[in-house]
Design an enzyme around this catalytic site. Sequence first.
Site, PDB file in Angstrom:
ATOM      1  N   LYS A 176       0.763  -1.283   0.158  1.00 28.95           N
ATOM      2  CA  LYS A 176       0.147   0.040  -0.066  1.00 28.95           C
ATOM      3  C   LYS A 176       0.969   1.343   0.140  1.00 28.95           C
ATOM      4  CE  LYS A 176      -1.370   2.709   2.932  1.00 28.95           C
ATOM      5  NZ  LYS A 176      -1.362   3.930   2.076  1.00 28.95           N
ATOM      6  N   GLU A 251      10.404   1.900  10.289  1.00 30.57           N
ATOM      7  CA  GLU A 251      11.337   3.088  10.203  1.00 30.57           C
ATOM      8  C   GLU A 251      10.277   4.336  10.223  1.00 30.57           C
ATOM      9  OE1 GLU A 251      12.848   6.153   8.732  1.00 30.57           O
ATOM     10  OE2 GLU A 251      12.892   5.307   6.779  1.00 30.57           O
ATOM     11  N   CYS A 287      13.797  11.757   6.450  1.00 32.72           N
ATOM     12  CA  CYS A 287      13.517  11.316   8.097  1.00 32.72           C
ATOM     13  C   CYS A 287      14.698  11.702   8.623  1.00 32.72           C
ATOM     14  CB  CYS A 287      12.807   9.882   8.127  1.00 32.72           C
ATOM     15  SG  CYS A 287      13.664   8.848   7.100  1.00 32.72           S
ATOM     16  N   GLU A 387       9.787  16.850  14.691  1.00 35.02           N
ATOM     17  CA  GLU A 387      10.098  16.653  13.253  1.00 35.02           C
ATOM     18  C   GLU A 387       9.351  17.495  12.399  1.00 35.02           C
ATOM     19  OE1 GLU A 387      11.038  12.998  10.330  1.00 35.02           O
ATOM     20  OE2 GLU A 387       9.073  12.982  11.521  1.00 35.02           O
TER      21      GLU A 387
END
Length: 483
Positions: A176, A251, A287, A387
């Site tokens: 997906k 992750e 990231c 973040e």
Amino acid sequence: MPEDLSEKLLTHYVEGMWVAPLATRTFPVVNPATEEEEGRIVLGGAADVDRAVDAAVRALPGFSAWPKADRLALLRRILAVSERRLSDLACAITRDMGAPATMSLGMQADVAVGHLQGIIAALEAQPEREELANGDILVREPVGVCALITPWNWPINQITLKVLPAIAAGCTSVLKPSEFTPLSSIVYMEILDDAGVPPGVVNMIQGDGAETGAALVAHPDVDMVSFTGSTRAGRLITKSAADGIKRVTLELGGKSPNLVFADCGDQLEERVRYAVRECFLNTGQSCDAPTRMLVEESVYPRVVEIATEAARATRLGDPAEEGDHLGPLVSDIQWGRVQGHIEAGIAEGARLTCGGPGKPEGFEEGYWCRPTVFADVRPGMSIEREEIFGPVLSILPFRDEAEAIRIANDTDYGLAAYVQTGDRDRAERLARALRAGAVHVNGAGMQYGSPFGGMRQSGNGREGGVHGLAEFQELKTLHIGGF
């Protein structure tokens, strides 16, 4: 948009065929540089998930029995087709998420070849059968049916790091991809189909996380979930998968520190300019981006000056054109999030030296963001803790090595860390002291075939090479008596 891709937006790839969805919810495909809608996808529902998982279940007995030589031959066919279609992948990525053409081809699409070469080398080197020192025998088997959920920021990078080791291990899977980047996923399914991946071995359904992804993770016939995305979503996936005792690899996010020492000497300006480029790469949507620059006090004013100059010199430009400019953010949602972080930094008292809120002049249409630098950031500020996922750099001073390590490690994350120093012994000390899955010293980058992944809330497990392959394998020990 090529006509065949436009038509395939309205389908899923199941059992080697492009099939009409069973659900009816749609989601717009928007060009982030212009905000123009280019088509729509149909978001998969529970029935679509059931159909795709059933195809993977039925394909598993036959494919899991393929000998290693046959799986290697299949991977090499995928490599040949990938090399031919790199430009198609790059164009799709640019249309999907606004990565500039040069970066799309040289970095975003190139992973389709580089990661595959790493997986092929890992499978070639991995013994099928090992005799342990105690006389027992160790063999490896595929985990089974895998749910692969990938993000929009490096779409083919994450697809290849999941789909390819699954194939190499003899697993079947349901992918997906992010609903924001469907075009590149369609091209990649075409590559697998052209290479002769058997029907049902890799299936793909378009969809969102809240419904499609949730149904896929919770499906009782899924044996493993491999997810890349936000830490928040990773928590939800882990909880859902726990009911079935599924294997889960994650992750997730990051807030990577970049430690800059005065002993860089004559290399200081070069190192700092590199650090700014690395932070802003992919418009800051990585990231592992080095978004926290920690600077030794004696060179702090000079580093702030260099970083500010580098940010002001950063160009924005049409993603379709070649060059080293930045593209837009991926969506209006992401643009709004980044703006909120910039405004929070100002409200908390950080010193804005470049950029700031709002769209740059001349870029009123599209999800464009000003390359932004904050100086005099203090530990605990939201822009130092959270973040941001945009071209925003926070700069903090430190007194000595011990304080630098303390500030660097004072984070919920642990994906990557960066060090700029002229002292090899210091680099070795810091590499051991920094709590991160990867430490980059003086501009050294990641190589294909090396493991990638994080610690703490940056996730668990590794992707790439032999370690990424092992995530999709079960170990079986044979205790065989005499005959």
